[in-house]
Design an enzyme around this catalytic site. Structure first.
Site, short mmCIF file in Angstrom:
data_model
loop_
_atom_site.label_atom_id
_atom_site.label_comp_id
_atom_site.label_asym_id
_atom_site.label_seq_id
_atom_site.Cartn_x
_atom_site.Cartn_y
_atom_site.Cartn_z
N LYS A 29 49.80 33.32 44.51
CA LYS A 29 48.59 33.81 45.17
C LYS A 29 47.60 32.68 45.40
O LYS A 29 47.05 32.55 46.50
CB LYS A 29 47.97 34.92 44.30
N SER A 30 47.37 31.87 44.39
CA SER A 30 46.39 30.77 44.53
C SER A 30 46.81 29.81 45.65
O SER A 30 46.00 29.39 46.47
CB SER A 30 46.30 29.98 43.23
N ARG A 34 45.05 29.03 49.52
CA ARG A 34 44.68 27.66 49.89
C ARG A 34 45.46 27.18 51.11
O ARG A 34 44.93 26.44 51.94
CB ARG A 34 44.90 26.72 48.69
N ASP A 328 45.17 34.45 33.69
CA ASP A 328 45.49 35.75 34.27
C ASP A 328 46.61 36.47 33.52
O ASP A 328 46.95 37.60 33.85
CB ASP A 328 45.91 35.58 35.74
N ARG A 359 38.64 42.61 31.21
CA ARG A 359 40.02 42.75 30.71
C ARG A 359 40.10 42.86 29.20
O ARG A 359 41.14 43.29 28.68
CB ARG A 359 40.88 41.59 31.24
N ARG A 404 46.50 43.63 37.36
CA ARG A 404 47.23 43.11 36.18
C ARG A 404 47.18 44.08 35.00
O ARG A 404 48.06 44.06 34.14
CB ARG A 404 46.71 41.73 35.81
C1 S3P Z 1 42.12 31.38 40.67
C2 S3P Z 1 41.43 30.95 39.58
C3 S3P Z 1 41.21 31.79 38.38
C4 S3P Z 1 42.13 33.00 38.34
C5 S3P Z 1 42.22 33.68 39.68
C6 S3P Z 1 42.73 32.71 40.74
C7 S3P Z 1 42.25 30.47 41.82
O1 S3P Z 1 39.88 32.24 38.38
O2 S3P Z 1 41.68 33.94 37.38
O3 S3P Z 1 43.09 34.79 39.62
O4 S3P Z 1 43.10 30.71 42.70
O5 S3P Z 1 41.52 29.47 41.86
P1 S3P Z 1 38.69 31.33 37.74
O6 S3P Z 1 38.72 30.07 38.46
O7 S3P Z 1 37.43 32.11 37.98
O8 S3P Z 1 39.04 31.23 36.29
#
Ligand code: S3P
Length: 446
Positions: A29-30, A34, A328, A359, A404
Site C-alpha cells: 500500500k505504501s 508513492r 500496522d 487500536r 486491520r
Molecule cells: C504509512 C506510514 C505509517 C503507517 C501507515 C502507512 C506510510 O503511518 O501506519 O499505514 O505509507 O507512510 P505513520 O507514518 O503515521 O506511522
C-alpha cells in the site's frame, strides 16, 4: 469511500482445518501510493505493475487525476501514468475525497503545500477523527496555510505556497507520513529541505524519490539518527515500477498459518524492507517457524518468499524500539499473543491510538469479547495467552471502520471454539480486497 455499500457486511469465521498452499498478497500500500504520486509528477509515461487496487490507493489515483495527471489501467493490470511535471499540479475543481486513507491525505497535503493552489480534503468518519497537526504544523512553516475542523482534523482546506520556504525539521513523532509529506513538499521548493529522523521509519519515499532521479541524500549518524536532504526544484524522470507484495497484508495469513495446528503455507513475493519486517522477527522470537527463501530485489526493494509452519508460540515483551518496523502489524500480533503460552506485555505504542481506530482500545475490547484476559495500558496492552487452546470466541467485534481490526479478528476466528463474528468486513477493501478469497485458497473457510 462512496464505493462502500450502504449496509455493514458482518461475517463469522470459525475453527479452520490445517491451512496449506501457496499464495501471493496484493501490492504494498505504501509503495503503491508513492508510485502514483511520483509518476504523476514525472514528465512522460511511467508504468506500474502490481499496484494495490484497494480503495485507499484508488483515492490517491482519483486525486492525482483531479489535479491533472493522466492515469489509466490496461487490461493486463498495468497502470500507465502521464505526469504533469514537478510544480505542474492543477487546481482541483471539487473537494478531494480521501475515504479512509491517512496516507493519501497526509502525503498529498505535502505535495500541494508547494503549489499555488487551494484544495479541500474530506474523508470518512474514521479519517475525520485523525490528527493532522503533525503535518499542518511543518507545512505551515514552509508557507502553506490551513483551515481545519476543530482539533486539526478533516474536513480541511489548504492553500499552498509557491515558492515555498525550505524546511529543516526534526520529526517529533516517528512517522513516515510526516517525513514523506515534508519531502514531497520539498520537491517543488527552491533550496534544500532537510528532515532529521531520530527513530527510523519506512523509507519507501527516499528509495523511490532517488529512483525517479531526485537529488536525495541520507546520512546515518552513530546513534542511528537519519538525516535526509533533498535538493528542491527537482526533475523527475518516468519509471517502470514493480510493486512487491505488502508485508502488512502478508501478516494475516502468516499469523493464521502459525496458529492453526498442522498448517504449512507459502506466501510468495513479500516485501522485506528492514523498516517493515518487524513482525517476522517478533513472531520468530516467539518461536514461530518462518523461513525466508528466494531473497531478491523487486523495484528497488528487498523481497522474498515465506514458508510458514504452525508453531507453539511463547509470550513476549518486545522492545518498543521495534514499533515503527511493525506499526500496522500490532493488531494481528496481539492475536498471536492471545494464543501464545504465557503473558505478553506490549508498551511504547501510543501511536496506535491515532490509527484508523484507537487500536489499543479496539483490540482490548475485541479480545475481551472473545474471552481473552487483557489489561489496557495508556501506551500498550498486557495479554494473557491461551497457551494454544482455542479462544472461546464470540462477537460481534466492533471494527470501527478499521480494516486491520477486521482481518485480525478473522484470524482469531480460525482458532476459536465458537467462531468470531466481525460486525463489518467492508473496510478490508481499503488495503486487501482479496483477503477472504485468499483464506479460501488456503482452505481456511469451512
Ligand atoms: C504509512 C506510514 C505509517 C503507517 C501507515 C502507512 C506510510 O503511518 O501506519 O499505514 O505509507 O507512510 P505513520 O507514518 O503515521 O506511522
Amino acid at each position: 469511500m462512496s464505493s462502500h455499500n450502504d449496509q455493514p457486511a458482518p461475517m463469522t469465521f470459525t475453527a479452520a482445518p490445517p491451512l496449506s498452499g501457496a499464495v501471493t498478497v496484493p501490492g504494498d500500500k505504501s509503495i503503491s501510493h508513492r508510485s502514483l504520486m511520483l509518476s504523476a509528477l514525472a514528465v512522460g509515461e511511467s508504468r506500474v505493475e502490481g499496484l494495490l487496487e484497494g480503495e485507499d490507493v484508488l483515492a490517491t489515483a482519483a486525486a492525482m487525476r483531479a489535479m491533472g495527471a493522466d492515469i489509466q489501467r490496461d487490461e493486463d493490470g498495468i497502470w500507465h501514468i502521464h505526469g504533469v511535471g514537478v510544480g505542474g499540479l492543477l487546481q482541483p475543481q471539487t473537494a478531494l475525497d480521501m475515504g479512509n486513507s491517512g496516507t493519501s491525505t497526509r502525503l498529498l497535503m505535502g505535495l500541494l503545500a508547494s503549489h499555488d493552489l487551494t484544495a479541500t480534503f474530506t474523508g470518512d468518519a474514521s479519517l475525520s477523527k485523525r490528527p493532522m497537526a503533525r503535518v499542518t504544523e511543518p507545512l505551515s512553516r514552509m508557507g502553506a496555510s490551513f483551515t481545519s475542523s476543530p482539533g486539526d482534523r478533516l474536513p480541511l482546506t489548504m492553500k499552498g505556497a509557491c515558492p515555498a520556504v525550505p524546511l529543516d525539521y526534526r520529526l517529533p513523532v516517528a512517522s513516515a507520513q510526516v517525513k514523506s509529506a515534508i519531502l514531497l513538499a520539498g520537491l517543488n521548493t527552491p533550496g534544500i529541505t532537510r528532515v532529521v529522523e531520530p527513530i527510523p521509519t519506512r523509507d519507501h519515499s527516499e528509495r523511490m524519490l532517488r529512483g525517479f532521479g531526485a537529488d536525495l541524500n541520507v546520512e546515518v549518524e552513530a546513534d542511528g539518527t537519519r538525516i535526509i536532504t533533498l535538493v528542491g526544484e527537482a526533475e523527475l524522470k518516468p519509471q517502470r515500477i514493480t510493486v512487491p507484495g505488502d508485508p502488512s497484508s502478508a501478516a494475516f495469513p502468516m499469523v493464521a498459518a502459525l496458529l492453526v495446528p498442522g498448517s504449512q503455507v507459502t506466501i510468495a513475493n513479500v516485501g522485506l524492507n528492514d523498516t517493515r519486517a518487524g513482525l517476522i522477527a517478533l513472531l520468530q522470537d516467539m518461536g514461530g517457524s518462518i523461513e525466508i527463501v528466494n531473497r531478491r530485489e523487486v523495484g528497488g526493494e528487498p523481497v522474498g518468499d515465506l514458508i510458514v509452519t504452525a508453531s507453539t508460540l511463547q509470550g513476549i515483551e518486545p522492545d518498543p524500539a521495534r514499533a515503527p518496523s511493525m506499526i500496522d502489524e500490532y493488531p494481528v500480533a496481539f492475536i498471536a499473543a492471545a494464543m501464545a503460552q504465557g503473558r505478553s506485555v506490549f508498551r511504547g505504542l501510543e501511536e496506535l491510538r491515532v490509527k484508523e481506530s484507537d487500536r489499543i482500545a479496539t483490540m482490548a475490547a475485541g479480545l475481551r469479547a472473545i474471552g481473552v484476559t487483557v489489561e489496557e495500558l495508556e501506551d500498550g496492552i498486557i495479554i494473557e495467552g491461551a497457551g494454544g487452546t482455542p479462544l472461546p470466541g464470540g462477537g460481534p467485534i466492533a471494527t470501527k471502520l478499521d480494516h486491520r481490526i477486521a482481518m485480525s479478528f478473522a484470524v482469531a476466528g480460525l482458532v476459536s471454539r465458537d467462531g468470531v463474528t466481525i460486525d463489518d468486513m467492508r473496510p478490508v477493501a481499503t488495503s486487501f480486497p482479496t483477503f477472504v478469497p485468499l483464506l479460501q485458497t488456503l482452505g481456511a473457510l469451512t
